[in-house]
Design an enzyme around this catalytic site. Structure first.
Site, PDB file in Angstrom:
ATOM      1  CB  SER A 270     -22.991 -15.308  -7.527  1.00 12.83           C
ATOM      2  OG  SER A 270     -22.916 -14.832  -8.855  1.00 12.83           O
TER       3      SER A 270
ATOM      4  CG  ASP B  50     -17.509  -5.967 -14.936  1.00  6.70           C
ATOM      5  OD1 ASP B  50     -17.265  -7.175 -14.908  1.00  6.70           O
ATOM      6  OD2 ASP B  50     -18.368  -5.419 -14.209  1.00  6.70           O
TER       7      ASP B  50
ATOM      8  NE  ARG C 259     -23.242  -7.915  -1.554  1.00  5.76           N
ATOM      9  CZ  ARG C 259     -22.454  -6.950  -1.991  1.00  5.76           C
ATOM     10  NH1 ARG C 259     -22.541  -6.518  -3.237  1.00  5.76           N
ATOM     11  NH2 ARG C 259     -21.581  -6.385  -1.185  1.00  5.76           N
TER      12      ARG C 259
ATOM     13  N   GLY D 244      -7.457   1.602  -4.464  1.00  4.97           N
ATOM     14  CA  GLY D 244      -8.285   2.558  -5.183  1.00  4.97           C
ATOM     15  C   GLY D 244      -9.228   3.282  -4.277  1.00  4.97           C
TER      16      GLY D 244
ATOM     17  CG  ASP E 173      -2.117   0.915   1.116  1.00  4.28           C
ATOM     18  OD1 ASP E 173      -3.250   0.387   1.047  1.00  4.28           O
ATOM     19  OD2 ASP E 173      -1.942   2.154   1.094  1.00  4.28           O
TER      20      ASP E 173
ATOM     21  CG  HIS F 159     -25.517 -24.879  -7.382  1.00  2.15           C
ATOM     22  ND1 HIS F 159     -24.237 -24.566  -7.795  1.00  2.15           N
ATOM     23  CD2 HIS F 159     -25.393 -25.885  -6.509  1.00  2.15           C
ATOM     24  CE1 HIS F 159     -23.384 -25.360  -7.194  1.00  2.15           C
ATOM     25  NE2 HIS F 159     -24.047 -26.178  -6.397  1.00  2.15           N
TER      26      HIS F 159
ATOM     27  CG  HIS G 282     -19.139  -5.987  -9.194  1.00  2.00           C
ATOM     28  ND1 HIS G 282     -19.906  -6.570  -8.230  1.00  2.00           N
ATOM     29  CD2 HIS G 282     -18.386  -5.062  -8.542  1.00  2.00           C
ATOM     30  CE1 HIS G 282     -19.625  -6.038  -7.053  1.00  2.00           C
ATOM     31  NE2 HIS G 282     -18.714  -5.115  -7.217  1.00  2.00           N
TER      32      HIS G 282
ATOM     33  CG  ASN H 195     -16.146  -1.821  -7.723  1.00  2.00           C
ATOM     34  OD1 ASN H 195     -16.332  -2.694  -8.564  1.00  2.00           O
ATOM     35  ND2 ASN H 195     -16.533  -1.923  -6.469  1.00  2.00           N
ATOM     36  N   PRO H 196     -14.728   0.465 -11.031  1.00  2.00           N
ATOM     37  CG  PRO H 196     -15.507   1.383 -13.049  1.00  2.00           C
ATOM     38  CD  PRO H 196     -14.589   1.665 -11.890  1.00  2.00           C
TER      39      PRO H 196
HETATM   40  N1  LIG Z   1     -15.231  -6.129  -6.816  1.00  2.00           N
HETATM   41  C1  LIG Z   1     -15.906  -6.181  -5.687  1.00  2.00           C
HETATM   42  O1  LIG Z   1     -16.704  -7.101  -5.478  1.00  2.00           O
HETATM   43  C2  LIG Z   1     -15.670  -5.112  -4.659  1.00  2.00           C
HETATM   44  C3  LIG Z   1     -16.326  -5.157  -3.423  1.00  2.00           C
HETATM   45  C4  LIG Z   1     -16.050  -4.157  -2.490  1.00  2.00           C
HETATM   46  C5  LIG Z   1     -15.191  -3.125  -2.808  1.00  2.00           C
HETATM   47  N2  LIG Z   1     -14.591  -3.100  -4.025  1.00  2.00           N
HETATM   48  C6  LIG Z   1     -13.676  -2.040  -4.417  1.00  2.00           C
HETATM   49  O2  LIG Z   1     -12.407  -2.234  -3.800  1.00  2.00           O
HETATM   50  C7  LIG Z   1     -11.718  -0.988  -3.777  1.00  2.00           C
HETATM   51  C8  LIG Z   1     -11.121  -0.743  -2.409  1.00  2.00           C
HETATM   52  O3  LIG Z   1     -12.137  -0.534  -1.463  1.00  2.00           O
HETATM   53  P1  LIG Z   1     -11.780  -0.288   0.072  1.00  2.00           P
HETATM   54  O4  LIG Z   1     -13.080  -0.191   0.788  1.00  2.00           O
HETATM   55  O5  LIG Z   1     -10.757  -1.262   0.499  1.00  2.00           O
HETATM   56  O6  LIG Z   1     -11.118   1.168  -0.008  1.00  2.00           O
HETATM   57  P2  LIG Z   1     -10.074   1.787   1.057  1.00  2.00           P
HETATM   58  O7  LIG Z   1     -10.057   3.244   0.807  1.00  2.00           O
HETATM   59  O8  LIG Z   1     -10.382   1.297   2.420  1.00  2.00           O
HETATM   60  O9  LIG Z   1      -8.677   1.155   0.632  1.00  2.00           O
HETATM   61  C9  LIG Z   1      -8.006   1.477  -0.525  1.00  2.00           C
HETATM   62  C10 LIG Z   1      -6.534   1.367  -0.232  1.00  2.00           C
HETATM   63  O10 LIG Z   1      -5.823   1.599  -1.449  1.00  2.00           O
HETATM   64  C11 LIG Z   1      -4.652   2.300  -1.095  1.00  2.00           C
HETATM   65  N3  LIG Z   1      -4.084   2.980  -2.265  1.00  2.00           N
HETATM   66  C12 LIG Z   1      -4.534   4.098  -2.877  1.00  2.00           C
HETATM   67  N4  LIG Z   1      -3.715   4.409  -3.885  1.00  2.00           N
HETATM   68  C13 LIG Z   1      -2.740   3.467  -3.912  1.00  2.00           C
HETATM   69  C14 LIG Z   1      -1.609   3.270  -4.714  1.00  2.00           C
HETATM   70  N5  LIG Z   1      -1.303   4.106  -5.708  1.00  2.00           N
HETATM   71  N6  LIG Z   1      -0.807   2.208  -4.457  1.00  2.00           N
HETATM   72  C15 LIG Z   1      -1.100   1.360  -3.438  1.00  2.00           C
HETATM   73  N7  LIG Z   1      -2.163   1.509  -2.641  1.00  2.00           N
HETATM   74  C16 LIG Z   1      -2.979   2.559  -2.876  1.00  2.00           C
HETATM   75  C17 LIG Z   1      -5.071   3.284  -0.009  1.00  2.00           C
HETATM   76  O11 LIG Z   1      -3.969   3.751   0.743  1.00  2.00           O
HETATM   77  C18 LIG Z   1      -6.035   2.409   0.792  1.00  2.00           C
HETATM   78  O12 LIG Z   1      -5.389   1.759   1.868  1.00  2.00           O
HETATM   79  C19 LIG Z   1     -12.749   0.070  -4.202  1.00  2.00           C
HETATM   80  O13 LIG Z   1     -12.576   0.349  -5.574  1.00  2.00           O
HETATM   81  C20 LIG Z   1     -14.064  -0.636  -3.979  1.00  2.00           C
HETATM   82  O14 LIG Z   1     -15.108  -0.103  -4.770  1.00  2.00           O
HETATM   83  C21 LIG Z   1     -14.812  -4.074  -4.938  1.00  2.00           C
END
Ligand SMILES: NC(=O)c1ccc[n+]([C@@H]2O[C@H](COP(=O)([O-])OP(=O)(O)OC[C@H]3O[C@@H](n4cnc5c(N)ncnc54)[C@H](O)[C@@H]3O)[C@@H](O)[C@H]2O)c1
Length: 333
Positions: free
Chosen positions: A168, A142, A170, A98, A53, A187, A194, A139-140
């Protein structure tokens, strides 16, 4: 009797090379990344878990906190750093870095910031872990998966998105609640984006061995009528918004879904999961990353299942593909 001095004189020879063990790297140690590390450790999914991170204090603290719990989990090692080298030689990389969704924001709203983050971070990770299987979670998802394939140049088998594995689960949870049976006996898959255009594949869903559409009610439950199905589908789409509204992030279920994917890859399980991968003529759908039931193993993306779909489901999947493609194009992909 052998004396200690004599033992010293016995030539020991070269030490055997330790067997290669599995390494999971997680990029982003936020709510999702650090909970995913916890879930993977609890399930004994990998022998080494590396967290990366940009927030040095946070990533070191998360690794330390997790490390202190190892005594109570299957044996593993946890490392955390703001140096990308911590991901070196990983077998699987879960990309969770992100901006998180804020209340009221859609996943698409995050696209621009996330894509520029991926441009910066992903090439550096692929340089130190060129053979890893990459799973995008940010996200997003896809659109990010599609952009990540273009940015990294990795083959579409080696990089995919976590897709609708969470959605799925959920869906299955809500069906199980309605039918009053264990969720493990349901199933059913959510396919497509997403996000808001995702859709349940009702016509192939089953409860026990009963096709869901023929469920007459049992154990005091009622049939899965069109109205019930509609409510469930809506609730699946809205549940992330509800959780974010209430606690600011979703972390437990996504972490467990991620751990399921990690195990499918590290243990070469050939597990069928609705991950988001680059489709090439899936029912005529191409050039977009979208979730459909897919076989996942140690080389990443395997065959997509030709799931029997109703006319409406196929139309829904095509509409979802169009929606995701339109966003990708909007960002130059
Ligand atoms: N695909 C899914 O099913 C799903 C489900 C939940 C959340 N998400 C996504 O996951 C992502 C993270 O969510 P979160 O709640 O953990 O957010 P968060 O803010 O808690 O954590 C994000 C982390 O990324 C780090 N970060 C930012 N820029 C960085 C970089 N350049 N290099 C390394 N680390 C960096 C931040 O320091 C932070 O610790 C979001 O995009 C969220 O929408 C996806």
């Amino acid at each position: 009797m052998t004396q200690p001095d004599d033992i010293d004189e016995v030539p020991l020879g070269p030490r055997p090379t330790p067997r290669r063990t599995s390494k999971l790297a997680i990029v982003g140690a936020g709510a999702v990344g650090s909970t995913m590390a916890y879930a993977a450790l609890m399930r004994g999914a990998a022998r080494t878990v590396a967290l990366y991170d940009i927030n040095k204090a946070k990533v070191e603290a998360e690794a330390l906190d997790l490390g202190h719990g190892i005594q109570f989990m299957p044996m593993a090692e946890v490392v955390g750093s703001d140096d990308i080298a911590v991901c070196a030689d990983a077998d699987i990389v879960m990309f969770t870095a992100g901006a998180k969704q804020k209340p009221g924001q859609t996943r698409i709203d995050l696209a621009e910031a996330t894509i520029s983050l991926v441009r910066k971070v992903l090439p550096a990770v692929t340089e130190v872990a060129p053979n890893a299987v990459y799973v995008m979670v940010t996200n997003p998802v896809d659109v990010v998966t599609y952009a990540s394939l273009k940015i990294s140049g990795l083959p579409p088998t080696q990089l995919f998105g976590s897709g609708t594995v969470l959605d799925s689960s959920r869906l299955r949870y809500l069906i199980a609640q309605h039918a009053r049976v264990a969720v493990q006996n349901v199933h059913a898959y959510i396919a497509g984006e997403h996000g808001d255009s995702e859709l349940p594949l009702w016509s192939s869903a089953s409860i026990g061995a009963v096709p869901l559409l023929e469920w007459q009610g049992s154990n005091g439950s009622s049939p899965m009528t069109a109205a019930v199905r509609e409510d469930i589908a809506r609730e699946v789409v809205e549940s992330a918004y509800r959780i974010i509204e209430g606690k600011g992030a979703t972390n437990y279920a996504v972490a467990l879904a991620g751990s399921r994917i990690i195990e499918a890859v590290l243990k070469d399980e050939q597990r069928i999961l609705p991950i988001s991968s680059l489709l090439d003529d899936y029912y005529g759908i191409s050039d977009v990353c979208l979730s459909v039931p897919t076989i996942v193993g140690s080389s990443g993306v395997g065959d997509r299942l030709a799931v029997p779909m109703s006319v409406d489901e196929l139309a829904g999947l095509r509409a979802s593909a169009d929606a995701v493609r339109a966003v990708a194009r909007q960002f130059g992909f």
